[in-house]
Write an enzyme that holds these catalytic residues in place. Structure first.
Site, PDB file in Angstrom:
ATOM      1  N   GLU A 188       0.852  -1.288  -0.071  1.00 36.07           N
ATOM      2  CA  GLU A 188      -0.060   0.377  -0.200  1.00 36.07           C
ATOM      3  C   GLU A 188       0.472   1.323  -0.126  1.00 36.07           C
ATOM      4  O   GLU A 188       0.947   1.905  -0.942  1.00 36.07           O
ATOM      5  CB  GLU A 188      -1.077  -0.455   1.147  1.00 36.07           C
ATOM      6  CG  GLU A 188      -2.204   1.165   1.023  1.00 36.07           C
ATOM      7  CD  GLU A 188      -2.352   0.750   0.156  1.00 36.07           C
ATOM      8  OE1 GLU A 188      -3.107   0.184  -0.707  1.00 36.07           O
ATOM      9  OE2 GLU A 188      -3.766   1.943  -0.355  1.00 36.07           O
ATOM     10  N   HIS A 255      25.488   3.512   1.302  1.00 35.76           N
ATOM     11  CA  HIS A 255      26.124   4.640   1.835  1.00 35.76           C
ATOM     12  C   HIS A 255      24.314   5.186   2.431  1.00 35.76           C
ATOM     13  O   HIS A 255      23.898   5.628   3.605  1.00 35.76           O
ATOM     14  CB  HIS A 255      26.338   5.378   0.801  1.00 35.76           C
ATOM     15  CG  HIS A 255      26.711   6.572   1.218  1.00 35.76           C
ATOM     16  ND1 HIS A 255      27.615   7.603   0.097  1.00 35.76           N
ATOM     17  CD2 HIS A 255      25.756   7.458   1.588  1.00 35.76           C
ATOM     18  CE1 HIS A 255      27.370   8.781   0.603  1.00 35.76           C
ATOM     19  NE2 HIS A 255      26.411   8.989   1.683  1.00 35.76           N
TER      20      HIS A 255
HETATM   21  C1  LIG Z   1      30.098  10.111   8.524  1.00 33.85           C
HETATM   22  S1  LIG Z   1      29.169  11.451   6.922  1.00 33.85           S
HETATM   23  C2  LIG Z   1      29.893  11.267   5.191  1.00 33.85           C
HETATM   24  C3  LIG Z   1      29.988  12.484   4.550  1.00 33.85           C
HETATM   25  C4  LIG Z   1      28.043  11.956   4.126  1.00 33.85           C
HETATM   26  O1  LIG Z   1      28.419  11.172   3.815  1.00 33.85           O
HETATM   27  C5  LIG Z   1      27.647  12.470   4.006  1.00 33.85           C
HETATM   28  O2  LIG Z   1      26.564  12.330   3.694  1.00 33.85           O
HETATM   29  C6  LIG Z   1      27.316  14.296   4.970  1.00 33.85           C
HETATM   30  O3  LIG Z   1      27.724  15.128   4.087  1.00 33.85           O
HETATM   31  P1  LIG Z   1      28.136  16.569   4.620  1.00 33.85           P
HETATM   32  O4  LIG Z   1      29.361  17.297   3.867  1.00 33.85           O
HETATM   33  O5  LIG Z   1      27.467  17.653   4.733  1.00 33.85           O
HETATM   34  O6  LIG Z   1      28.589  16.303   6.084  1.00 33.85           O
HETATM   35 ZN   LIG Z   2      26.202  11.473   2.843  1.00 34.50          ZN
END
Ligand SMILES: CSCCC(=O)C(=O)COP(=O)(O)O
Ligand SMILES: [Zn+2]
EC number: 4.2.1.109
Length: 293
Positions: A188, A255
């Site tokens: 859903e 990620h």
């Molecule tokens: C442990 S965070 C590694 C970097 C990352 O993947 C992220 O999304 C954060 O990037 P930012 O430069 O906004 O801190």
């Molecule tokens: Zn990230």
């Protein structure tokens, strides 16, 4: 100051440029000492004009809204440990968080503001760097006319990329690239996802209203490989956006996920629906159930 008063004051959240976060990506010791010295407020000159970009009593103003959303997303495990983030496009202005900071502690004064057309910063907090996700957020604005883009490090998003990587749930519609997409149907919550990538109010060629996916539609979210540096994801993310014109999100293996919408409400509800579906699929996988027919 009385001890009780001092204790209360210490508990108030402080703007990033006052506390530092010990993250070497953002502020080393020298930088942290530097912020203690009196400095010009910003680099670009007209302090009042720059401040007008981030000061508003409206809680939905992007500078307030990003801080608030990040506090909420922190409790969901989407932006913990400085990872993940949110960006909002407000007319010709793009609001971006700083890099490497505790996202749940941000204040409006920590925000970067970029001009959408020139890609020049109109406001740049002196001791901070803009989010490394900036090129990815820009891709959603440029290629999908998005109004908001959310990047989460949700463990459900990561897990679903790992399960797809193991090739355990190949998509029958894409037998050649079974691990490059997460597909799910007959659940859903799929109805919470727009059909057209940027927004359900979009009109497809031929005048057909795009709307949201239906129960019997298959939702497909492409998965791209991770890179050593966030900004290097840009090329593959752009390719995925082009190759999957209906997607409102791109998963990044091991990620997290980038999700966008025509406005904050749509980006947020889609991010919530996707997270629900990722979690559900992980749990179904554990039970030996298939999530796509
Ligand atoms: C442990 S965070 C590694 C970097 C990352 O993947 C992220 O999304 C954060 O990037 P930012 O430069 O906004 O801190
Ligand atoms: Zn990230």
């Amino acid at each position: 100051m009385e001890p009780a008063e001092k204790k209360l004051k210490a508990m108030e959240p402080q703007p990033y440029h006052q506390i530092g976060n010990g993250n070497s990506n953002t502020m080393d010791v020298e930088q942290q000492q530097k912020v203690m010295e009196p400095q010009p407020h910003h680099q670009t000159g007209d302090e009042n004009a720059e401040d007008a970009l981030i000061h508003s009593s409206d809680p939905l103003h992007p500078a307030n809204h990003i801080s608030d959303l990040c506090r909420r997303f922190y409790t969901l495990g989407w932006v913990t440990g400085t990872g993940g983030g949110v960006s909002i496009r407000h007319g010709d202005h793009i609001y971006l968080a700083p890099s490497g900071v505790q996202k749940e502690m941000m204040r409006p004064t920590d925000m970067f503001v970029m001009d959408y057309h020139t890609k020049q910063y109109l406001r740049r907090p002196l001791v901070l760097k803009p989010s490394a996700c900036t090129p990815l957020f820009l891709a959603a604005y440029t290629h999908r006319n998005a109004g908001c883009c959310i990047h989460t490090h949700s463990q459900w998003a990561v897990l679903i990329t790992l399960i797809c990587e193991a090739g355990l749930q190949p998509d029958p519609a894409h037998p050649d690239t079974p691990t490059a997409v997460f597909s799910i149907n007959e659940i859903e919550q799929i109805k919470g996802i727009s059909r057209g990538g940027a927004g359900s109010s979009e009109i497809a060629e031929g005048g057909r209203k795009l709307g949201n996916l239906g129960f019997y539609d298959t939702m497909r979210i492409p998965i791209i490989e991770n890179t050593a540096h966030e900004e290097d994801l840009k090329g593959e993310l752009e390719k995925a956006i082009e190759a999957w014109p209906e997607t409102c999100a791109v998963l990044v293996r091991r990620h997290g996920v980038y999700v966008w919408g025509k406005d904050v409400a749509q980006a947020k509800t889609q991010a919530e629906s996707l997270d629900y579906l990722f979690q559900l699929a992980v749990e179904m996988h554990k039970l030996g159930l298939k999530w796509v027919s």
